[in-house]
Write a protein that holds these residues in place. Structure first.
Motif: not given
Ligand code: NOJ
Length: 452
Positions: A159-163
């Motif tokens: 999720l790190g690309d968006r969170v």
């Protein structure tokens, strides 16, 4: 003479939103490969949860998240703190990843972003995979923070690309002391102090693992912090003597979690007081535990009153029977806790930034009448607390955001569904959502970035 109407404005870019947690709203507790959590197992034991309630359906947010986010947007929130359910990602805690679980959060985050709402993701909000309780004894074991690190890696990579805003763990004392040193919270083991103190140490290690995972895999702009619920001690009278008494009591009460993290070790006085029950640690533990974070998350609902006693020593007063409180019996009305809690944290731990990651009130609200819930009691409580937060910011405390707990009524742990914290009323039979007066008022606050 024209009288002015003074406006209590918050700083530009102040983050306003709602908070919630996966196990309390999602339901679908065994769908698409999710494993049971210790709370699913706890709720299956008779007599643990008010009304015999369980987490199997909750708000059915697992299926209704798109509608919920549309309503959240309509109600003006631009930030939302949610949690990921560890047993949805690793049903056994360890072993193979459940891709259906990862896909779910992938879709959920996309849906939130499509509504223009910024996600704040908590990696652990109490729902330990039950298999880890059975195999390793849960938080009693050092294996848990290691496995948590692996789970955190998986989630942050996905999720790190968006969170970009991550919270490691939520309210340490609730899944350690209240869970392993009492009967109220899962797993409800009544262990002696030495075991409980060790669960705290393992929780701190999990926090460190969460920070490490975000630093390694979070990508550009990722930020991370812990959410703690410090015991908040409030001076009875705002005189130097009472303030000093409250600050001293605050520092001592929060030494085991916030003190240890920020000091990079346990205070000698704490170890001395623990004696043979003191936690054990290994070389390098505190490098992980005290790695710098980007913000401190605080959940503050209540406080206790302290004054300088006749001998000059601090003394904490008990609440008289007539003292006002919410239907949640622990939730005494102490709006000043939202002034002194952040302020003492700023003075003692010097965080770069503070977010109030939870505040709110639990009442047994009756169902809507003609589509309305006039929860003036909740609205007034929140407004009084926010005035004090405003005062703290005005006095220089670096508070950058506030998340109201909670968006909608949900599973309030051992109090089940009767105890409601939502700004939106949830009819658990029909899953109909009805914004309460608090939600409509809070929309105006967020919109104006000021108390209205
Ligand atoms: C703190 C917890 O993080 C949350 O899960 C709970 O529902 C609220 N407080 C209200 O008790």
């Amino acid at each position: 003479m024209a009288l002015t109407h003074s406006k209590l404005s918050f700083p530009p870019a102040f983050a306003w939103g709602y908070a919630a947690a996966a196990p309390q709203i999602e339901g679908a507790s065994s769908l698409h490969g999710k494993g049971p959590s210790i709370w699913d197992a706890f709720a299956a034991r008779p007599g643990t949860i008010h009304g015999g309630d369980d987490l199997s359906v909750a708000c059915d947010h697992y299926n209704l998240y798109a509608e919920d986010f549309a309503l959240m947007r309509e109600l003006g929130a631009r930030h939302y703190r949610l949690s990921v359910a560890w047993p949805r990602i690793y049903p056994m805690g360890d072993g193979a990843v459940n891709y259906a679980g990862l896909d779910y959060y992938d879709r959920l985050i996309d849906s939130l972003l499509a509504e223009g709402i910024t996600p704040w993701v908590t990696l652990f909000h109490w729902d330990l995979p039950d298999a880890l309780e059975g195999q390793h004894g849960g938080w009693r074991s050092r294996r848990i923070p290691e496995l948590f690190g692996r789970y955190a890696d998986t989630v942050v990579k996905t999720l790190g690309d968006r969170v970009k805003n991550w919270i490691t763990i939520n309210e340490t004392v609730c899944f350690t002391r209240l869970a392993y040193g009492g009967h109220d919270k899962a797993p409800g083991a009544n262990e002696p102090a030495g075991v409980v103190n060790q669960t705290f140490h393992h929780a701190l290690l999990a926090h460190g693992q969460g920070v490490r995972a975000v630093r390694e895999h979070g990508g550009p702009g990722a930020r991370v912090g812990i959410t703690d619920n410090p015991a908040v001690l409030v001076p009875v009278t705002e005189t130097p003597a009472d303030i000093a008494a409250a600050r001293e009591t605050f520092a001592w009460a929060n030494e085991r979690v916030l003190g240890a993290i920020h000091r990079g070790g346990y205070a000698p006085a704490l170890l001395e007081a623990d004696g043979r029950d003191a936690p054990r640690w290994q070389p390098g533990d505190f490098d992980l535990i005290s790695a710098p974070t980007d913000f401190l998350g605080l959940n503050i609902y209540t406080g206790a009153w302290v004054q300088a006693g006749p001998d000059g020593r601090p003394r904490t007063l008990s609440y008289p029977p007539a003292y006002p409180r919410a239907d949640s019996p622990w939730l005494y009305h102490v709006p000043q806790s939202l002034y002194w809690g952040p302020r003492f944290c700023a003075e003692l731990y010097r965080p770069a930034s503070i977010y109030i990651t939870e505040n709110g009130a639990g009442y047994d609200d009756p169902p809507p009448v003609d589509g309305e819930v006039h929860d003036l009691h909740r609205r007034d409580l929140v407004r009084n607390y926010l005035r004090e937060l405003h005062r703290a910011i005005h006095d220089g405390v670096p508070v950058d955001g506030y998340f109201l707990w909670s968006f909608m009524d949900n599973f309030e742990w051992q109090d089940g569904y009767a105890r409601r914290f939502g700004a939106v009323y949830c009819d658990f039979r029909t899953q109909r959502r009805t914004p309460k007066l608090t939600a409509r008022w809070y929309r105006e606050v967020m919109w104006a970035n000021a108390l209205v």
